[in-house]
Design an enzyme around this catalytic site. Structure first.
Site, mmCIF file in Angstrom:
data_model
loop_
_atom_site.group_PDB
_atom_site.id
_atom_site.type_symbol
_atom_site.label_atom_id
_atom_site.label_comp_id
_atom_site.label_asym_id
_atom_site.label_seq_id
_atom_site.Cartn_x
_atom_site.Cartn_y
_atom_site.Cartn_z
ATOM 1 N N ASP A 61 -0.233 4.312 1.117
ATOM 2 C CA ASP A 61 -1.093 5.138 1.984
ATOM 3 C C ASP A 61 0.027 5.235 2.965
ATOM 4 O O ASP A 61 0.682 4.370 3.013
ATOM 5 C CB ASP A 61 -1.656 5.013 2.023
ATOM 6 C CG ASP A 61 -2.682 3.859 2.556
ATOM 7 O OD1 ASP A 61 -2.368 2.797 2.165
ATOM 8 O OD2 ASP A 61 -3.535 3.756 3.264
ATOM 9 N N GLU B 8 3.991 -5.875 3.818
ATOM 10 C CA GLU B 8 3.956 -5.694 5.008
ATOM 11 C C GLU B 8 5.381 -5.875 5.656
ATOM 12 O O GLU B 8 5.515 -6.856 5.796
ATOM 13 C CB GLU B 8 2.506 -5.365 6.085
ATOM 14 C CG GLU B 8 1.444 -5.541 5.287
ATOM 15 C CD GLU B 8 1.473 -4.433 4.745
ATOM 16 O OE1 GLU B 8 1.335 -3.284 6.188
ATOM 17 O OE2 GLU B 8 -0.279 -3.860 4.907
ATOM 18 N N GLU C 165 -5.143 1.848 2.946
ATOM 19 C CA GLU C 165 -4.575 -0.037 3.137
ATOM 20 C C GLU C 165 -5.144 0.592 4.907
ATOM 21 O O GLU C 165 -5.956 -0.185 5.570
ATOM 22 C CB GLU C 165 -3.344 -0.110 3.281
ATOM 23 C CG GLU C 165 -3.569 -2.046 3.042
ATOM 24 C CD GLU C 165 -3.062 -1.876 4.719
ATOM 25 O OE1 GLU C 165 -3.145 -3.111 5.243
ATOM 26 O OE2 GLU C 165 -2.784 -0.724 5.572
ATOM 27 N N HIS D 128 0.594 -1.332 -0.443
ATOM 28 C CA HIS D 128 0.236 -0.056 -0.438
ATOM 29 C C HIS D 128 0.811 1.125 0.401
ATOM 30 O O HIS D 128 2.133 1.029 0.664
ATOM 31 C CB HIS D 128 -0.799 0.274 1.442
ATOM 32 C CG HIS D 128 -0.316 0.118 2.568
ATOM 33 N ND1 HIS D 128 0.223 1.020 3.526
ATOM 34 C CD2 HIS D 128 -0.326 -0.278 3.351
ATOM 35 C CE1 HIS D 128 0.577 0.826 4.399
ATOM 36 N NE2 HIS D 128 0.149 -0.354 4.388
#
Ligand SMILES: [Zn+2]
Length: 383
Positions: A78, A165, A140, A76
């Site tokens: 963001d 992640e 996300e 992601h």
């Protein structure tokens, strides 16, 4: 144009604020990050498609090579909001100290994209037998609208997907779901001296909470998974607001709670069970009960221990695939037919915190791991 250095790419992505937040006043576009990535990846020969999700919000799908199958490297673009006064320096300026790169998004997780670029660059001279897709999503950290839109589009992405992640470079194949829900009870206010003058929403909520805790006990007896630190599903009564004065019968009461289902538990079935216990309670007490999710929720996720991607990632990292406590976009990529794992270089402990960083000792192992995955899925003969 030639591509900026790895560190310069980190610095440029960190310098483009892309906070996503359910509070509209803090929410920012991610499109500048998407466009910067698209510029770099186009330069490398990727074909880039920008999928608009909302004004200023977009996903990027950048592919190299063609055909079915292949590898998806996803993340992601963001970040969560930050409080700059709690940071030792500007969160949007990359800072190197203590063998770390500090900045908002270094770990969670804009920093994953330059590492993918670093991994793939030397491989681009070889023929790709199966495609590499780099997927960069929006929102996300708030609504997961980017991953959700992608899942809704139903287009197949690849054979395997790795989401970078922060997992400390250990493969993660399970996480719980995240549900945040709200119950509103509407009774009738009245003078406290005579219960017949009203209908207490607070007392009805007391009964509703009893029902929720009974459901929790039932679910915790029925579902356990020892791979999780907290092996049961959880239900937390997070906040309650009701009434105004001791001498008034409470007319309105609202409760918000959080539910973390294990893989194998279906969020819609859990909601149906909750609705089923609330309905008779409303009838008995003559109150109106509204119940629903505060946001669409993240489904629980499990990739089978014997799937090809799990075996490949365990071999490349030397770690057994584990479970984590946080939710990710993994269930959405899985819905699109990808074997999916969560595996990235950062540490979750410093994510969503002031002075977020990426430890520089993670860079080489992460780049080599990504190169190994790209070789396996995109360069070797398709099986
Ligand atoms: Zn993240």
């Amino acid at each position: 144009m030639s591509l900026p250095s790895l560190k310069q790419q980190f610095a440029e992505l960190i310098a483009l604020p892309s906070v996503s937040c359910t509070q509209a006043s803090l929410d920012q576009p991610n499109r500048p990050v998407i466009e910067r990535l698209a510029t770099w990846l186009t330069e490398l020969g990727f074909s880039c498609e920008i999928q608009d999700i909302a004004p200023g919000k977009a996903n990027l799908l950048a592919s190299y090579g063609s055909g079915p199958g292949g590898l998806v490297l996803a993340g992601h673009t963001d970040t969560v909001p930050c409080n700059p006064s709690l940071w030792s320096a500007d969160p949007f300026t990359l800072r190197e100290a203590d063998n770390r790169w500090y900045g908002l998004g270094t770990c969670d997780m804009k920093g994953f994209f330059p590492l993918i670029i670093e991994a793939v660059m030397p491989l681009l001279t070889q023929p790709f037998r199966q495609p590499l897709l780099i997927l960069a999503t929006c929102d996300e950290e708030s609504s997961m609208s980017g991953a959700r839109a992608l899942a809704a589009s139903g287009r197949p992405l690849g054979r395997a997907a790795v989401i970078g992640e922060p997992t400390g470079l250990k493969p993660i194949r399970l996480h719980k779901g995240v549900m945040m829900e709200r119950i509103d009870i509407h009774g009738h206010s009245g003078h406290s001296s005579n219960p017949a003058l009203g209908n207490s929403a607070l007392e009805a909520m007391h009964a509703a909470m009893g029902e929720l805790l009974a459901l929790r006990a039932q679910w915790q007896r029925k579902y356990q998974n020892p791979l999780f630190n907290v092996p049961q599903p959880t239900l937390n009564l997070g906040c309650i607001h009701g009434g105004d004065n001791p001498n008034r019968i409470c007319g309105q009461c609202a409760l918000e709670f959080d539910l973390r289902p294990l893989p194998g538990m279906n969020p819609e079935e859990l909601r149906a069970a909750i609705r089923h216990t609330l309905q008779p309670l409303a009838e008995q007490r003559g109150v109106r009960i509204e119940y629903g999710p505060l946001f669409p929720g993240v489904p629980p996720f499990e990739e089978p221990a014997n799937s090809e991607l799990v075996r490949v990632a365990e071999r490349l990292t030397g770690h057994r695939a584990e479970a984590v406590a946080f939710g990710t976009e993994a269930p959405y990529l899985q819905q699109l037919g990808c074997e999916t794992l969560v595996l990235g270089p950062g540490d979750i402990d410093c994510a969503h915190q002031p002075n977020e960083y990426l430890d520089l000792s993670r860079i080489t192992p992460c780049v080599e791991l990504l190169r190994g995955l790209i070789r396996y899925y995109c360069l070797l003969l398709a099986k």
